[in-house]
Design a protein around this motif. Structure first.
Motif, PDB file in Angstrom:
ATOM      1  N   THR A 197     -27.290 -24.310 -83.025  1.00  0.00           N
ATOM      2  CA  THR A 197     -28.297 -24.782 -82.073  1.00  0.00           C
ATOM      3  C   THR A 197     -29.159 -25.869 -82.694  1.00  0.00           C
ATOM      4  O   THR A 197     -29.481 -26.876 -82.041  1.00  0.00           O
ATOM      5  N   GLU A 213     -23.972 -20.415 -76.997  1.00  0.00           N
ATOM      6  CA  GLU A 213     -24.311 -19.521 -75.887  1.00  0.00           C
ATOM      7  C   GLU A 213     -23.183 -18.517 -75.643  1.00  0.00           C
ATOM      8  O   GLU A 213     -23.444 -17.361 -75.288  1.00  0.00           O
ATOM      9  N   PHE A 216     -23.736 -15.847 -78.234  1.00  0.00           N
ATOM     10  CA  PHE A 216     -24.844 -14.956 -77.878  1.00  0.00           C
ATOM     11  C   PHE A 216     -24.411 -13.954 -76.810  1.00  0.00           C
ATOM     12  O   PHE A 216     -24.731 -12.759 -76.896  1.00  0.00           O
ATOM     13  N   LEU A 259     -32.982 -17.494 -81.165  1.00  0.00           N
ATOM     14  CA  LEU A 259     -33.362 -17.555 -79.753  1.00  0.00           C
ATOM     15  C   LEU A 259     -34.476 -18.574 -79.524  1.00  0.00           C
ATOM     16  O   LEU A 259     -34.536 -19.218 -78.461  1.00  0.00           O
ATOM     17  N   LEU A 262     -32.632 -21.740 -79.297  1.00  0.00           N
ATOM     18  CA  LEU A 262     -31.895 -21.814 -78.035  1.00  0.00           C
ATOM     19  C   LEU A 262     -32.828 -22.155 -76.873  1.00  0.00           C
ATOM     20  O   LEU A 262     -32.458 -22.907 -75.962  1.00  0.00           O
ATOM     21  N   TYR A 263     -34.029 -21.607 -76.896  1.00  0.00           N
ATOM     22  CA  TYR A 263     -34.994 -21.965 -75.860  1.00  0.00           C
ATOM     23  C   TYR A 263     -35.323 -23.458 -75.939  1.00  0.00           C
ATOM     24  O   TYR A 263     -35.371 -24.158 -74.916  1.00  0.00           O
ATOM     25  N   THR A 266     -32.387 -25.439 -74.467  1.00  0.00           N
ATOM     26  CA  THR A 266     -32.005 -25.274 -73.063  1.00  0.00           C
ATOM     27  C   THR A 266     -33.169 -25.250 -72.091  1.00  0.00           C
ATOM     28  O   THR A 266     -32.984 -25.509 -70.899  1.00  0.00           O
ATOM     29  N   ASN A 268     -34.407 -22.558 -71.205  1.00  0.00           N
ATOM     30  CA  ASN A 268     -34.197 -21.286 -70.512  1.00  0.00           C
ATOM     31  C   ASN A 268     -35.168 -20.250 -71.064  1.00  0.00           C
ATOM     32  O   ASN A 268     -35.015 -19.777 -72.192  1.00  0.00           O
ATOM     33  N   SER A 270     -35.488 -17.227 -70.492  1.00  0.00           N
ATOM     34  CA  SER A 270     -34.915 -15.908 -70.761  1.00  0.00           C
ATOM     35  C   SER A 270     -34.746 -15.675 -72.251  1.00  0.00           C
ATOM     36  O   SER A 270     -34.903 -14.554 -72.738  1.00  0.00           O
ATOM     37  N   TYR A 271     -34.437 -16.740 -72.979  1.00  0.00           N
ATOM     38  CA  TYR A 271     -34.249 -16.587 -74.419  1.00  0.00           C
ATOM     39  C   TYR A 271     -35.540 -16.151 -75.101  1.00  0.00           C
ATOM     40  O   TYR A 271     -35.520 -15.348 -76.043  1.00  0.00           O
ATOM     41  N   TYR A 274     -36.060 -12.421 -74.300  1.00  0.00           N
ATOM     42  CA  TYR A 274     -35.249 -11.587 -75.197  1.00  0.00           C
ATOM     43  C   TYR A 274     -35.874 -11.533 -76.586  1.00  0.00           C
ATOM     44  O   TYR A 274     -35.962 -10.462 -77.201  1.00  0.00           O
TER      45      TYR A 274
END
Length: 388
Positions: A197, A213, A216, A259, A262-263, A266, A268, A270-271, A274
């Motif tokens: 990432t 992804e 994950f 994570l 990753l956020y 993206t 997103n 949701s990451y 989590y």
């Protein structure tokens, strides 16, 4: 005289949970502990160029320590250790071969003993260098033949070659077919998520994000990670697709760090959701009283690998602190980082000889260099929380 006494005298007190800019005394502590750590790098009796003492330290651990130096550079802007770390990474990637597996992958895997998780520690220090100095700048001594990002990408490609569809996916831990040939260790996957990432954020290579992804999704689907409880287990054995239920602080730490990236990659949220659940579970397990402690410390049974895990845990918590918008979570992370740093420094004497055992319940004994690194990592992680 212990430093806890010295810092009270100069007014250095951890109060509350909101991080403040570091006072001079703490800044001095960070530079002093890192300088002490560097003495071990240069003067160990069994020193190998580019590594800490290999008679008491596994190869991967030097890579982890180089990441602590890189975080220090990121948070402070210091270039003090740029040459040391850069040259060490070049040496460990076999110079112009520009490859942590060298020119003979089989020999390095089986005889030298470098596995996928091992090389990923070094590659994370490399991608940190790409972030700090520019992805397409050359590593020390490799002008025209080796950039920071090319070494990171090469390592990603080599590790991902060990992905198989067995048990639904995942990357094998071992590169030696005679040892642990059926195990897909959690840390191998979690390091990869972070590494790939971060490389994506530098290159915008969509394939990197796609495979990350996908990985994950697999660690969740395999049962290695339980998002409902925020639990992270050790890995999956492809014989029967069974999950090893062991839990380690660095697994939790690396996942919340990954994570966070990753956020960023993206958008997103949701990451981050989590990551919040996983970090909360991790703190309850590994720092219930605010001071980081590996579970095996209580019985003094941590092996030399496990002794270094909480350094990674603390540094990765700092990554999440800098990314999350959840103020309650930030407060909880800040408390752990502050209390851990305070407890770590309380073990140091005036010559910066420190201990890795920071709680009354621990009976673990640590080599001096590892203790010093643990304290350095705690301080560097706390430094990161001031950078917002």
């Amino acid at each position: 005289m212990y430093l806890s006494t010295i810092f009270v005298a100069v007014g250095w007190v951890f109060a509350g949970v909101k991080s403040k800019p570091l006072p001079t005394s703490q800044s001095h502590a960070i530079t002093s502990v890192l300088s002490r750590l560097t003495e071990y790098y240069h003067s160990s009796p069994n020193v190998t160029e580019g590594l800490f003492d290999q008679s008491i330290s596994p190869w991967w651990e030097s890579g982890s320590i180089f990441n602590t130096y890189m975080d220090f550079a990121k948070y402070t802007g210091s270039t003090k250790y740029k040459a040391l770390v850069g040259e060490a990474l070049v040496l460990n990637s076999y110079g112009k071969a520009h490859d942590f597996f060298g020119t003979d992958h089989e020999f390095v895997s089986i005889v030298v003993g470098r596995w996928n998780d091992d090389v990923e520690w070094y590659a994370q220090a490399v991608v940190a260098g790409a972030e700090l100095y520019g992805p397409h700048t050359y590593m020390p001594g490799l002008r025209g033949n080796g950039t920071w990002i090319s070494l990171a990408q090469r390592t990603i490609d080599e590790v991902y070659d060990y992905w198989t569809p067995g048990c639904g996916g995942g990357i094998y831990w071992s590169t030696d077919p005679a040892q642990y040939a059926t195990y897909k260790s959690g840390i191998t996957q979690l390091e990869f998520i972070s590494l790939a990432t971060r490389a994506y954020l530098l290159t915008k290579n969509g394939t990197l994000l796609q495979i990350t992804e996908r990985l994950f999704t697999w660690i969740v689907d395999s049962g290695m990670v339980d998002l409902a409880t925020g639990t992270v287990f050790d890995g999956v054995d492809t014989v029967g697709c069974t999950v090893s239920k062991a839990q380690w602080s660095y697994s939790y730490g690396h996942l919340v760090g990954g994570l966070s990236y990753l956020y960023r990659a993206t958008g997103n949220s949701s990451y981050l959701t989590y990551a919040s659940k996983i970090a909360t579970t991790a703190i309850n397990i590994f720092a219930p009283d605010g001071v980081a402690e590996e579970l095996c410390e209580v019985t003094g049974s941590c092996n030399q690998d496990q002794q270094g895990f909480k350094a990674i845990f603390l540094r990765q918590l700092s990554y999440l602190y800098l990314t999350t918008h959840d103020q309650e979570l930030k407060s909880n992370i800040s408390t752990v980082l502050q209390k851990s740093a305070e407890a770590a420094l309380a073990t140091c004497d005036a010559s910066w000889n420190c201990e890795g055992d920071w709680t009354n319940g621990s009976t673990q004994v640590y080599p001096a260099f590892r203790s010093t690194h643990l304290v350095a990592a705690a301080l560097v992680a706390l430094e990161g929380t001031t950078k917002q």
